[in-house]
Scaffold this motif. Structure first.
Motif, PDB file in Angstrom:
ATOM      1  N   ASP A 149       0.831  -1.217   0.000  1.00  0.00           N
ATOM      2  CA  ASP A 149       0.000   0.000   0.000  1.00  0.00           C
ATOM      3  C   ASP A 149       0.856   1.254   0.000  1.00  0.00           C
ATOM      4  O   ASP A 149       0.424   2.305  -0.484  1.00  0.00           O
ATOM      5  N   ALA A 150       2.057   1.160   0.554  1.00  0.00           N
ATOM      6  CA  ALA A 150       2.982   2.296   0.574  1.00  0.00           C
ATOM      7  C   ALA A 150       4.391   1.763   0.795  1.00  0.00           C
ATOM      8  O   ALA A 150       4.587   0.680   1.344  1.00  0.00           O
ATOM      9  N   VAL A 151       5.362   2.541   0.345  1.00  0.00           N
ATOM     10  CA  VAL A 151       6.769   2.159   0.449  1.00  0.00           C
ATOM     11  C   VAL A 151       7.517   3.246   1.204  1.00  0.00           C
ATOM     12  O   VAL A 151       7.267   4.444   1.005  1.00  0.00           O
ATOM     13  N   ILE A 152       8.427   2.831   2.058  1.00  0.00           N
ATOM     14  CA  ILE A 152       9.296   3.758   2.782  1.00  0.00           C
ATOM     15  C   ILE A 152      10.675   3.713   2.152  1.00  0.00           C
ATOM     16  O   ILE A 152      11.288   2.644   2.042  1.00  0.00           O
ATOM     17  N   ALA A 153      11.168   4.868   1.715  1.00  0.00           N
ATOM     18  CA  ALA A 153      12.551   5.005   1.260  1.00  0.00           C
ATOM     19  C   ALA A 153      13.325   5.729   2.350  1.00  0.00           C
ATOM     20  O   ALA A 153      12.862   6.752   2.863  1.00  0.00           O
ATOM     21  N   PRO A 154      14.491   5.231   2.737  1.00  0.00           N
ATOM     22  CA  PRO A 154      15.234   5.884   3.818  1.00  0.00           C
ATOM     23  C   PRO A 154      15.907   7.183   3.408  1.00  0.00           C
ATOM     24  O   PRO A 154      16.433   7.893   4.261  1.00  0.00           O
ATOM     25  N   SER A 155      15.889   7.495   2.116  1.00  0.00           N
ATOM     26  CA  SER A 155      16.502   8.733   1.651  1.00  0.00           C
ATOM     27  C   SER A 155      15.849   9.163   0.346  1.00  0.00           C
ATOM     28  O   SER A 155      15.199   8.373  -0.350  1.00  0.00           O
ATOM     29  N   GLU A 156      16.032  10.433  -0.009  1.00  0.00           N
ATOM     30  CA  GLU A 156      15.488  10.956  -1.262  1.00  0.00           C
ATOM     31  C   GLU A 156      16.143  10.271  -2.457  1.00  0.00           C
ATOM     32  O   GLU A 156      15.501  10.041  -3.486  1.00  0.00           O
ATOM     33  N   SER A 157      17.417   9.930  -2.331  1.00  0.00           N
ATOM     34  CA  SER A 157      18.114   9.240  -3.420  1.00  0.00           C
ATOM     35  C   SER A 157      17.441   7.915  -3.749  1.00  0.00           C
ATOM     36  O   SER A 157      17.277   7.561  -4.923  1.00  0.00           O
ATOM     37  N   VAL A 158      17.054   7.167  -2.743  1.00  0.00           N
ATOM     38  CA  VAL A 158      16.397   5.885  -2.962  1.00  0.00           C
ATOM     39  C   VAL A 158      15.007   6.097  -3.546  1.00  0.00           C
ATOM     40  O   VAL A 158      14.561   5.353  -4.423  1.00  0.00           O
ATOM     41  N   ARG A 159      14.303   7.124  -3.085  1.00  0.00           N
ATOM     42  CA  ARG A 159      12.977   7.416  -3.644  1.00  0.00           C
ATOM     43  C   ARG A 159      13.088   7.689  -5.143  1.00  0.00           C
ATOM     44  O   ARG A 159      12.288   7.178  -5.952  1.00  0.00           O
ATOM     45  N   GLN A 160      14.073   8.474  -5.543  1.00  0.00           N
ATOM     46  CA  GLN A 160      14.259   8.772  -6.962  1.00  0.00           C
ATOM     47  C   GLN A 160      14.620   7.514  -7.750  1.00  0.00           C
ATOM     48  O   GLN A 160      14.150   7.306  -8.871  1.00  0.00           O
ATOM     49  N   LEU A 161      15.439   6.656  -7.154  1.00  0.00           N
ATOM     50  CA  LEU A 161      15.815   5.410  -7.819  1.00  0.00           C
ATOM     51  C   LEU A 161      14.597   4.514  -8.029  1.00  0.00           C
ATOM     52  O   LEU A 161      14.437   3.903  -9.099  1.00  0.00           O
ATOM     53  N   LEU A 162      13.719   4.448  -7.036  1.00  0.00           N
ATOM     54  CA  LEU A 162      12.505   3.653  -7.169  1.00  0.00           C
ATOM     55  C   LEU A 162      11.604   4.208  -8.269  1.00  0.00           C
ATOM     56  O   LEU A 162      10.958   3.457  -9.000  1.00  0.00           O
ATOM     57  N   GLN A 163      11.543   5.519  -8.396  1.00  0.00           N
ATOM     58  CA  GLN A 163      10.765   6.128  -9.482  1.00  0.00           C
ATOM     59  C   GLN A 163      11.320   5.707 -10.847  1.00  0.00           C
ATOM     60  O   GLN A 163      10.568   5.365 -11.758  1.00  0.00           O
ATOM     61  N   GLU A 164      12.654   5.729 -10.982  1.00  0.00           N
ATOM     62  CA  GLU A 164      13.288   5.340 -12.243  1.00  0.00           C
ATOM     63  C   GLU A 164      12.989   3.884 -12.587  1.00  0.00           C
ATOM     64  O   GLU A 164      12.934   3.518 -13.763  1.00  0.00           O
ATOM     65  N   ARG A 165      12.786   3.070 -11.572  1.00  0.00           N
ATOM     66  CA  ARG A 165      12.568   1.640 -11.793  1.00  0.00           C
ATOM     67  C   ARG A 165      11.081   1.290 -11.901  1.00  0.00           C
ATOM     68  O   ARG A 165      10.708   0.127 -11.877  1.00  0.00           O
ATOM     69  N   ASN A 166      10.229   2.293 -12.004  1.00  0.00           N
ATOM     70  CA  ASN A 166       8.783   2.081 -12.134  1.00  0.00           C
ATOM     71  C   ASN A 166       8.213   1.313 -10.951  1.00  0.00           C
ATOM     72  O   ASN A 166       7.355   0.435 -11.100  1.00  0.00           O
ATOM     73  N   ALA A 167       8.688   1.633  -9.777  1.00  0.00           N
ATOM     74  CA  ALA A 167       8.169   1.012  -8.563  1.00  0.00           C
ATOM     75  C   ALA A 167       6.834   1.645  -8.190  1.00  0.00           C
ATOM     76  O   ALA A 167       6.347   2.573  -8.854  1.00  0.00           O
ATOM     77  N   ASN A 168       6.231   1.146  -7.137  1.00  0.00           N
ATOM     78  CA  ASN A 168       5.003   1.734  -6.601  1.00  0.00           C
ATOM     79  C   ASN A 168       5.235   3.229  -6.371  1.00  0.00           C
ATOM     80  O   ASN A 168       6.183   3.616  -5.685  1.00  0.00           O
ATOM     81  N   PRO A 169       4.411   4.102  -6.923  1.00  0.00           N
ATOM     82  CA  PRO A 169       4.650   5.547  -6.782  1.00  0.00           C
ATOM     83  C   PRO A 169       4.353   6.090  -5.390  1.00  0.00           C
ATOM     84  O   PRO A 169       4.721   7.230  -5.091  1.00  0.00           O
ATOM     85  N   VAL A 170       3.671   5.305  -4.546  1.00  0.00           N
ATOM     86  CA  VAL A 170       3.351   5.785  -3.191  1.00  0.00           C
ATOM     87  C   VAL A 170       4.574   5.539  -2.305  1.00  0.00           C
ATOM     88  O   VAL A 170       4.704   4.497  -1.656  1.00  0.00           O
ATOM     89  N   VAL A 171       5.504   6.489  -2.316  1.00  0.00           N
ATOM     90  CA  VAL A 171       6.765   6.362  -1.580  1.00  0.00           C
ATOM     91  C   VAL A 171       6.922   7.565  -0.657  1.00  0.00           C
ATOM     92  O   VAL A 171       6.766   8.714  -1.074  1.00  0.00           O
ATOM     93  N   ALA A 172       7.229   7.286   0.596  1.00  0.00           N
ATOM     94  CA  ALA A 172       7.506   8.338   1.575  1.00  0.00           C
ATOM     95  C   ALA A 172       8.951   8.209   2.041  1.00  0.00           C
ATOM     96  O   ALA A 172       9.443   7.101   2.261  1.00  0.00           O
ATOM     97  N   VAL A 173       9.642   9.314   2.179  1.00  0.00           N
ATOM     98  CA  VAL A 173      11.016   9.304   2.675  1.00  0.00           C
ATOM     99  C   VAL A 173      10.979   9.374   4.196  1.00  0.00           C
ATOM    100  O   VAL A 173      10.564  10.376   4.777  1.00  0.00           O
ATOM    101  N   VAL A 174      11.379   8.280   4.838  1.00  0.00           N
ATOM    102  CA  VAL A 174      11.433   8.205   6.300  1.00  0.00           C
ATOM    103  C   VAL A 174      12.783   7.603   6.676  1.00  0.00           C
ATOM    104  O   VAL A 174      12.981   6.385   6.544  1.00  0.00           O
ATOM    105  N   PRO A 175      13.741   8.401   7.118  1.00  0.00           N
ATOM    106  CA  PRO A 175      15.047   7.853   7.480  1.00  0.00           C
ATOM    107  C   PRO A 175      14.950   6.913   8.682  1.00  0.00           C
ATOM    108  O   PRO A 175      14.015   6.993   9.488  1.00  0.00           O
ATOM    109  N   SER A 176      15.921   6.022   8.794  1.00  0.00           N
ATOM    110  CA  SER A 176      16.045   5.203   9.997  1.00  0.00           C
ATOM    111  C   SER A 176      16.632   6.075  11.096  1.00  0.00           C
ATOM    112  O   SER A 176      17.673   6.703  10.904  1.00  0.00           O
TER     113      SER A 176
END
Length: 437
Positions: free
Chosen positions: A145-172
């Protein structure tokens, strides 16, 4: 929460899960962790379900969980969760997806790791295996339902890979107050490091993916320039031999110190035995050890990589190198050695930046995402459903997992041998995999 790594394993994902769990519990929430059985685990854990696992898979620090569905479903039904949070896209990550589907609960996935950098732990490592690792983690996001990326860099990478667009940046998160309080004097005395010596440190698994031969070359160059500089290495692994050989060959082995794995206050005290921190990994999604180091007041010198650039501001709280350049890293560290005023300013900035990643703030961000997912589709507990409803839910879960695997295999084998997988369309509708009438 489902995780393939947990206490007593020392590592970024294990620490992230433990810290998030503890912080959510402090905030008044109930958390149940599903994790592998491991040597050295506590005898009694009220909020952890352990499943059978093969230890030290293929010579690594990782375990290979072998979940028993009946045992898990009984524990899940007794717990009555509102949400399922998966920390891996395979093994217990698969089990998390099945549980979420069975009980019609929202599924959250934290994309902690760039798995393509870890395929050397799998027999038959190859570019195709790396493409498979990318496809596996990318397709898994579409089960969520949603994906957590630990950084903006990972969020952008997931976008490039056509991943689920519902991504929130939440660091550990890191307990910045705790990491700010340590005493490294005892460790320095034990290792024979003089009080006035300058210590550059590194913390992490000593493994292939951490780019340690380059780091060792850079630190050897620094130690060759100054007799009062030492290199302190916290962690263990196969790459220790490589660091030792490079130091021995260059005649500085006496000033390279290894402590092995450290946890708790011993780890914090080790950070406080350092004046600066060096890091060279290209495989990090956040680099939690960088925040730990900054919380201890250490400027960082590191190579630019996803996640690293979110916490390291070049010229502010350390130096961010554009590429693997041993001379450049040695020069940057030498600047800190020879300029106490600059060192003091960067120490202050490191402490300020670390506050942005305090675990309390990160837990609140995660909790907000949970609530949004629940509001969008739940929570619905099926703990009191009849036998047929539970069976039907589990069959549906298995069907969706089968479709998930089909999409991965299709993406893998449709990709050209020399073409990165992220350029291929990854997402296929489940209906395309259904048998025709």
């Amino acid at each position: 929460m489902f995780t393939n790594t947990y206490y007593p394993i020392v590592g970024g994902v294990s620490e992230s899960v433990q810290r998030l769990k503890s912080r959510l519990q402090v905030m008044g929430h109930r958390v149940l962790v599903v994790a592998p059985k491991l040597e050295g685990q506590p005898e009694k854990e009220d909020d952890v379900v352990r499943v059978l696992a093969v230890q030290n898979f293929n010579g690594s620090d990782f375990s290979l969980p072998v979940p028993i569905p009946g045992q898990l479903y009984e524990a899940i039904e007794a717990f009555e969760p509102d949400i399922v949070h998966s920390h891996h896209p395979f093994l217990l990550g698969d089990t998390a997806a099945r549980a979420a589907e069975t009980y019609k609960l929202p599924l959250i996935f934290s994309h902690h790791t760039l798995y393509e950098h870890y395929t050397h732990y799998v027999p038959g490592d190859s570019p195709r295996m790396q493409r498979f690792a990318i496809a596996l983690s990318t397709e898994y996001t579409h089960l969520c339902d949603a994906v957590i990326a630990p950084s903006e860099s990972v969020r952008q990478l997931l976008q490039e890979r056509n991943a689920n667009p519902v991504v929130a940046v939440v660091p550990s998160g890191v307990d910045t107050e705790r990491f700010g309080q340590g005493d490294g004097s005892a460790l320095r005395r034990r290792l024979g490091i003089a009080p006035g010596a300058f210590v550059v440190g590194h913390v992490g698994r000593l493994a292939k993916e951490k780019n340690l031969p380059f780091l060792a070359q850079a630190l050897v160059e620094l130690l060759s320039r100054r007799d009062d500089v030492h290199f302190l290495v916290i962690g263990d692994g196969d790459a220790r031999n490589t660091i030792e050989e490079i130091a021995e060959t260059n005649g500085v082995a006496a000033r390279v110190h290894f402590t092995g794995k450290l946890q708790g206050q011993a780890l914090i005290d080790a950070y406080h035995a350092m004046q600066a921190f060096a890091f060279a990994s290209h495989s990090e999604t956040q680099g939690m050890v960088l925040v730990e180091a900054m919380a201890a007041g250490l400027p960082v010198v590191a190579v630019d990589a996803p996640g690293v650039r979110e916490v390291l501001r070049d010229g502010c709280n350390g130096y961010l190198l554009a590429e693997d350049d041993a001379q450049a890293m040695a020069d940057a560290l030498m600047d800190l050695v020879e300029d106490p005023e600059r060192l003091a300013k960067m120490r202050h900035q490191a402490l300020l930046v670390a506050q942005e990643f305090d675990e309390s703030r990160c837990a609140r961000l995660c909790l907000t995402l949970y609530r949004q997912a629940i509001a969008g589709g739940g929570p619905v507990s099926h703990a009191d459903d009849g036998t047929w409803e539970r069976v039907r839910g589990r069959l549906g879960a298995e069907w969706h997992m089968l479709c998930h695997r089909g999409r991965i295999l299709r993406s893998l084998f449709q990709s050209m041998p020399n073409q990165p997988l992220l350029q291929q369309p990854l997402l296929k509708k489940d209906e395309e995999l259904l048998p025709k009438q």
